[in-house]
Scaffold this motif. Structure first.
Motif, PDB file in Angstrom:
ATOM      1  N   LEU A   1      53.364  47.296  40.135  1.00  0.00           N
ATOM      2  CA  LEU A   1      53.671  47.913  41.430  1.00  0.00           C
ATOM      3  C   LEU A   1      53.364  49.402  41.350  1.00  0.00           C
ATOM      4  CD1 LEU A   1      57.014  46.038  42.158  1.00  0.00           C
ATOM      5  CD2 LEU A   1      54.736  45.525  43.058  1.00  0.00           C
ATOM      6  N   THR A   2      52.560  49.886  42.275  1.00  0.00           N
ATOM      7  CA  THR A   2      52.051  51.253  42.215  1.00  0.00           C
ATOM      8  C   THR A   2      52.741  52.222  43.155  1.00  0.00           C
ATOM      9  OG1 THR A   2      50.372  50.674  43.844  1.00  0.00           O
ATOM     10  CG2 THR A   2      49.757  50.463  41.519  1.00  0.00           C
ATOM     11  N   ALA A   3      53.390  51.704  44.217  1.00  0.00           N
ATOM     12  CA  ALA A   3      53.973  52.612  45.213  1.00  0.00           C
ATOM     13  C   ALA A   3      55.120  51.923  45.939  1.00  0.00           C
ATOM     14  CB  ALA A   3      52.915  53.057  46.216  1.00  0.00           C
TER      15      ALA A   3
ATOM     16  N   HIS B   1      49.117  45.858  42.422  1.00  0.00           N
ATOM     17  CA  HIS B   1      47.962  45.065  42.036  1.00  0.00           C
ATOM     18  C   HIS B   1      48.031  43.678  42.678  1.00  0.00           C
ATOM     19  CE1 HIS B   1      46.987  47.578  38.177  1.00  0.00           C
ATOM     20  NE2 HIS B   1      47.184  48.317  39.243  1.00  0.00           N
ATOM     21  N   ASP B   2      46.880  43.008  42.705  1.00  0.00           N
ATOM     22  CA  ASP B   2      46.749  41.702  43.358  1.00  0.00           C
ATOM     23  C   ASP B   2      47.019  41.799  44.855  1.00  0.00           C
ATOM     24  OD1 ASP B   2      46.233  40.372  40.887  1.00  0.00           O
ATOM     25  OD2 ASP B   2      48.387  40.387  40.465  1.00  0.00           O
ATOM     26  N   ALA B   3      46.866  43.012  45.405  1.00  0.00           N
ATOM     27  CA  ALA B   3      47.123  43.259  46.832  1.00  0.00           C
ATOM     28  C   ALA B   3      48.494  42.746  47.246  1.00  0.00           C
ATOM     29  CB  ALA B   3      46.033  42.624  47.697  1.00  0.00           C
ATOM     30  N   VAL B   4      49.465  42.910  46.351  1.00  0.00           N
ATOM     31  CA  VAL B   4      50.803  42.410  46.632  1.00  0.00           C
ATOM     32  C   VAL B   4      51.580  43.407  47.488  1.00  0.00           C
ATOM     33  CG1 VAL B   4      51.904  43.386  44.556  1.00  0.00           C
ATOM     34  CG2 VAL B   4      52.856  41.327  45.620  1.00  0.00           C
TER      35      VAL B   4
ATOM     36  N   GLN C   1      40.951  41.238  44.424  1.00  0.00           N
ATOM     37  CA  GLN C   1      40.668  42.127  43.284  1.00  0.00           C
ATOM     38  C   GLN C   1      40.688  43.604  43.677  1.00  0.00           C
ATOM     39  OE1 GLN C   1      37.012  40.693  41.474  1.00  0.00           O
ATOM     40  NE2 GLN C   1      38.085  39.011  40.477  1.00  0.00           N
ATOM     41  N   ARG C   2      41.657  43.936  44.542  1.00  0.00           N
ATOM     42  CA  ARG C   2      41.820  45.327  44.953  1.00  0.00           C
ATOM     43  C   ARG C   2      43.313  45.651  45.016  1.00  0.00           C
ATOM     44  NH1 ARG C   2      37.239  46.274  49.726  1.00  0.00           N
ATOM     45  NH2 ARG C   2      35.476  45.591  48.449  1.00  0.00           N
TER      46      ARG C   2
END
Length: 348
Positions: A75-77, A90-93, A114-115
């Motif tokens: 998790l980036t944000a 990641h995994d456009a989650v 894949q983005r």
């Protein structure tokens, strides 16, 4: 405002809830507060997200508890609106909690895309956007029940837009494919009043006056990546990015360079009390600047051993030299997330 297809191409999608990856919940790690943590946000409570689906919540900024979430994707944000939390990665989650992180639902999951998403922002409890790699831009108007994909050609530099328009005259399908492939990474979105700011790859800095429906790209003499952009007041905007680059814009004029003599990538901006501003970076670098920000000529070929910082600039480094990713101020403390977990920073 009417949107042309060149400025914004939108499509809906069906969320995949059946993937086996979603059945694997985030690992409850005993040393989670020392793991790689990537973003932090706070309102009446603090939320932190990071690698392997880690989510931490604190009511007081001291004691953190890891929450069980239905993904192990990094998790980036994250963002907080009232009792609601959204986290992306990641995994456009896209994850959502309506009860301060106690329970979670998956609103989007597209590993085949894949983005990764890199940031998320909500204007209110219903209307929000999520941005990410290769122009990834999704919008919801119903709290995340449905997310709609958009593509914003206006975020490209003028040469790429001209190239695309020439292609479009010949082949609309190829135009759409090329647009999807050359859009830059959208790293950070920041809201200030009615103005939305965006920082991204390849010198991308932009603003929107209609919640991201359309964009005006700034002209800046830099082609590297920017990782954060924030307004400092009604007339001043600050941006930071790759290799320690710092630029400031005043009164909608030209972007000017701020010399810090640090080449560590800067990941985020923290506006402190009084006149101080902070930029958090890799290698544990913390840049402190005083307003009004001094500027100088940018020389990308200058010898770094002969560098002199601009007046009012101080460069320090945290003891463990771990990358500082983001920070927030909560109940009188500055809480940061880093490659070595949660940190409390003492700012001057």
């Amino acid at each position: 405002m009417k949107k042309t297809i060149a400025a914004c191409i939108a499509a809906t999608f069906a969320v995949n809830y059946t993937s086996s990856a979603l059945a694997e919940e985030a690992f409850l790690a005993p040393l989670v507060e020392q793991s790689v943590l990537l973003d932090i946000d706070a309102d009446e409570f603090v939320v932190i997200v990071g690698e392997r689906g880690h989510v931490l919540v604190s009511q007081d900024g001291n004691a953190f508890s890891q929450k069980q979430v239905p993904t192990h994707s990094t998790l980036t944000a994250t963002t907080v609106v009232g009792d609601h939390i959204w986290a992306v990665g990641h995994d456009a989650v896209i994850l959502h909690s309506s009860d301060k992180g106690e329970t979670w639902e998956v609103q989007n999951y597209q590993p085949d895309l894949q983005r990764p998403f890199l940031d998320v922002l909500f204007f209110n409890e219903q209307h929000g956007i999520a941005t990410g790699a290769y122009g990834l831009f999704y919008r919801t108007q119903d709290g995340g029940k449905q997310w709609v994909a958009e593509r914003h050609a206006s975020l490209l530099d003028p040469f790429d837009r001209e190239y695309l328009e020439e292609i479009r005259k010949e082949n609309e399908e190829f135009y759409q494919q090329e647009l999807d492939s050359i859009l830059p990474h959208l790293n950070r979105v920041t809201l200030d009043g009615n103005t939305l700011y965006l920082a991204g790859e390849a010198g991308l800095l932009a603003k929107s006056l209609n919640m991201g429906e359309s964009w005006e790209r700034y002209e800046v003499d830099y082609t590297g990546s920017f990782f954060d952009i924030k307004p400092l007041d009604d007339t001043t905007v600050l941006a930071v990015g790759l290799r320690g680059n710092v630029f400031v814009n005043r009164d909608q004029g030209e972007w000017e360079y701020v010399q810090t003599c640090s080449t560590s990538t800067l990941n985020s901006i923290l506006i402190g009390s009084g006149s101080n501003i902070y930029a958090l970076g890799n290698n544990g670098m913390l840049i402190t600047a005083q307003r009004p920000l001094p500027t100088s000529m940018r020389d990308p070929y200058a010898d770094p051993t002969e560098c002199e910082t601009d007046s009012g600039i101080a460069v320090t480094q945290v003891k463990d030299k771990a990358a500082l990713l983001n920070a927030t101020q909560f109940k009188g403390k500055t809480i940061a997330v880093s490659a070595n977990g949660v940190k409390t920073l003492t700012l001057k």
